[in-house]
Design a protein around this motif. Structure first.
Motif, mmCIF file in Angstrom:
data_model
loop_
_atom_site.group_PDB
_atom_site.id
_atom_site.type_symbol
_atom_site.label_atom_id
_atom_site.label_comp_id
_atom_site.label_asym_id
_atom_site.label_seq_id
_atom_site.Cartn_x
_atom_site.Cartn_y
_atom_site.Cartn_z
ATOM 1 N N TYR A 18 0.833 -1.211 0.000
ATOM 2 C CA TYR A 18 0.000 0.000 0.000
ATOM 3 C C TYR A 18 0.872 1.267 0.000
ATOM 4 C CZ TYR A 18 -4.124 -2.847 1.020
ATOM 5 O OH TYR A 18 -5.158 -3.757 0.963
ATOM 6 N N LEU A 59 2.152 1.898 -3.423
ATOM 7 C CA LEU A 59 1.109 2.509 -4.246
ATOM 8 C C LEU A 59 0.976 3.996 -3.940
ATOM 9 C CD1 LEU A 59 -1.845 -0.067 -4.409
ATOM 10 C CD2 LEU A 59 -0.249 0.575 -6.216
ATOM 11 N N THR A 94 3.344 5.922 -2.783
ATOM 12 C CA THR A 94 4.538 6.560 -3.344
ATOM 13 C C THR A 94 4.358 6.824 -4.828
ATOM 14 O OG1 THR A 94 5.941 5.427 -1.711
ATOM 15 C CG2 THR A 94 7.028 6.321 -3.664
ATOM 16 N N ALA A 95 3.832 5.830 -5.550
ATOM 17 C CA ALA A 95 3.595 6.004 -6.980
ATOM 18 C C ALA A 95 2.585 7.114 -7.244
ATOM 19 C CB ALA A 95 3.104 4.693 -7.584
ATOM 20 N N ALA A 96 1.507 7.151 -6.449
ATOM 21 C CA ALA A 96 0.481 8.175 -6.654
ATOM 22 C C ALA A 96 1.044 9.579 -6.429
ATOM 23 C CB ALA A 96 -0.702 7.918 -5.709
ATOM 24 N N LEU A 109 3.394 10.538 -9.429
ATOM 25 C CA LEU A 109 2.631 10.873 -10.631
ATOM 26 C C LEU A 109 1.842 12.163 -10.443
ATOM 27 C CD1 LEU A 109 1.367 7.290 -11.577
ATOM 28 C CD2 LEU A 109 3.293 8.550 -12.548
ATOM 29 N N GLY A 116 7.709 6.261 -10.982
ATOM 30 C CA GLY A 116 6.348 6.195 -10.461
ATOM 31 C C GLY A 116 5.595 4.981 -10.983
ATOM 32 N N LEU A 117 5.730 4.695 -12.274
ATOM 33 C CA LEU A 117 5.083 3.511 -12.842
ATOM 34 C C LEU A 117 5.678 2.228 -12.263
ATOM 35 C CD1 LEU A 117 4.735 4.587 -16.588
ATOM 36 C CD2 LEU A 117 2.956 4.550 -14.831
ATOM 37 N N CYS A 167 6.921 1.878 -9.203
ATOM 38 C CA CYS A 167 6.319 1.731 -7.864
ATOM 39 C C CYS A 167 4.880 1.240 -7.962
ATOM 40 C CB CYS A 167 6.373 3.067 -7.123
ATOM 41 S SG CYS A 167 8.016 3.606 -6.653
ATOM 42 N N LEU A 168 4.157 1.726 -8.957
ATOM 43 C CA LEU A 168 2.777 1.295 -9.143
ATOM 44 C C LEU A 168 2.702 -0.196 -9.440
ATOM 45 C CD1 LEU A 168 -0.223 2.161 -9.445
ATOM 46 C CD2 LEU A 168 0.258 2.558 -11.874
ATOM 47 N N GLY A 223 3.784 -2.208 -6.251
ATOM 48 C CA GLY A 223 2.749 -2.186 -5.227
ATOM 49 C C GLY A 223 1.573 -3.070 -5.589
ATOM 50 N N LEU A 224 1.112 -2.987 -6.839
ATOM 51 C CA LEU A 224 0.017 -3.853 -7.275
ATOM 52 C C LEU A 224 0.425 -5.321 -7.240
ATOM 53 C CD1 LEU A 224 -1.422 -1.822 -10.299
ATOM 54 C CD2 LEU A 224 -2.477 -2.168 -8.069
#
Length: 299
Positions: free
Chosen positions: A205, A208, A210-212, A215, A254-255, A257-258, A261-262
């Motif tokens: 989480y 996610l 961090t990625a948000a 971005l 960022g992508l 990390c996304l 996280g997913l």
């Protein structure tokens, strides 16, 4: 003064590299070297997964921290014949560069060749617009120092009194982009802490989040770049800017990390045993149950 205007009696030498970025890179390379040193102490196939997690975590942290201090979020170059100084008809051929960062703008002027009109044409000037700096004051100091005309022409485009009206957009967007990136660095630290406990689901989480945040910081810069701009002309040549390395590096990280996280969240729901294997928490000798019990106790 020997037939030329004495704007610069002596040239100020620039340091060959950014010391802040050098310190950040040195710290993270030291952490990487430490990981390599202790790597032989990890047994079995968990050695590879541990090293992969270390490399990925250090890369994300280094990027999030270093891009705070880079000055290439937006770049533009043009080669043109232009006047060199005020009150002079001398023309020079030079490469003119515009580099936009979160805290200000860098303007470079390099002659082709460097030595022209009995001078060395090689300038790199920084004008800060962060909340603790006065951009207009820096521009006025440049006028008093007698900076070359192309530098002053570009710097004037970003002043608060300029008809272009882009000063506030870049200043505010850079401030909030920097703020969200600092928040992303904090959530990255939390994810590293949660993964080490291990509380894998909540670590995912945090990745996610961090990625948000990363971005979302790009969204601020996107809005500033898409505001109407004044044309920047040097005779028939025009200077146009495009997103720089820091922008694309932030987007890529960022992508990443996304996806990570997913991946952690999906594996935790679908195949938790594989996720435990990736974090060296296999179920042999009851280690998986112990890790699950520790996670529940932490929560």
């Amino acid at each position: 003064w020997d037939g030329s205007f004495p704007f610069y009696p002596t040239m100020n030498a620039n340091f060959p590299f950014d010391t802040t970025q050098a310190v950040i890179i040195s710290v993270f390379f030291s952490a990487l070297a430490t990981c390599i040193i202790i790597l032989p102490g990890i047994r079995g196939r968990g050695q590879f997964f541990w090293f992969l997690r270390g490399i990925t975590g250090l890369f994300i942290g280094a990027v999030v921290l270093m891009i705070q201090f880079t000055r290439d979020w937006e770049n533009g170059w043009v080669t043109a014949n232009t006047s060199y100084k005020s009150f002079s008809h001398a023309m020079v051929n030079a490469d003119i560069g515009l580099h936009v960062g979160l805290a200000g703008v860098n303007i470079t002027l390099v002659g082709n060749p460097v030595n022209q009109v009995n001078e060395t044409i090689s300038y790199n000037e920084h004008f800060a617009w962060s909340f603790d700096a006065d951009y207009d004051h820096s521009y006025n100091e440049g006028l008093e120092k007698g900076l070359p005309s192309p530098i002053l022409y570009l710097a004037e485009k970003f002043t608060s009194q300029s008809p272009c009206g882009v000063h506030n957009q870049y200043r505010i967007s850079g401030h909030y982009a920097s703020l969200t990136l600092w928040m992303a660095f904090c959530t990255w630290l939390l994810s590293i802490l949660l993964f080490s406990m291990p509380i894998l689901l909540y670590g995912g989480y945090m990745l996610l989040l961090t990625a948000a945040l990363m971005l979302f910081s790009l969204l601020f810069l996107f809005t500033a770049r898409n505001t109407p701009k004044c044309p920047i002309q040097f005779g028939p040549a025009s200077l146009k800017t495009a997103y720089g390395r820091s922008f694309w590096l932030t987007l890529t990280t960022g992508l990443l990390c996304l996806l990570l996280g997913l991946g952690v969240i999906v594996l935790n729901s679908v195949q938790p045993e594989k996720l435990q294997l990736l974090f060296n928490l296999d179920d042999r000798d009851g280690k998986g149950e112990a890790a699950e019990g520790r996670e529940k106790s932490f929560l």
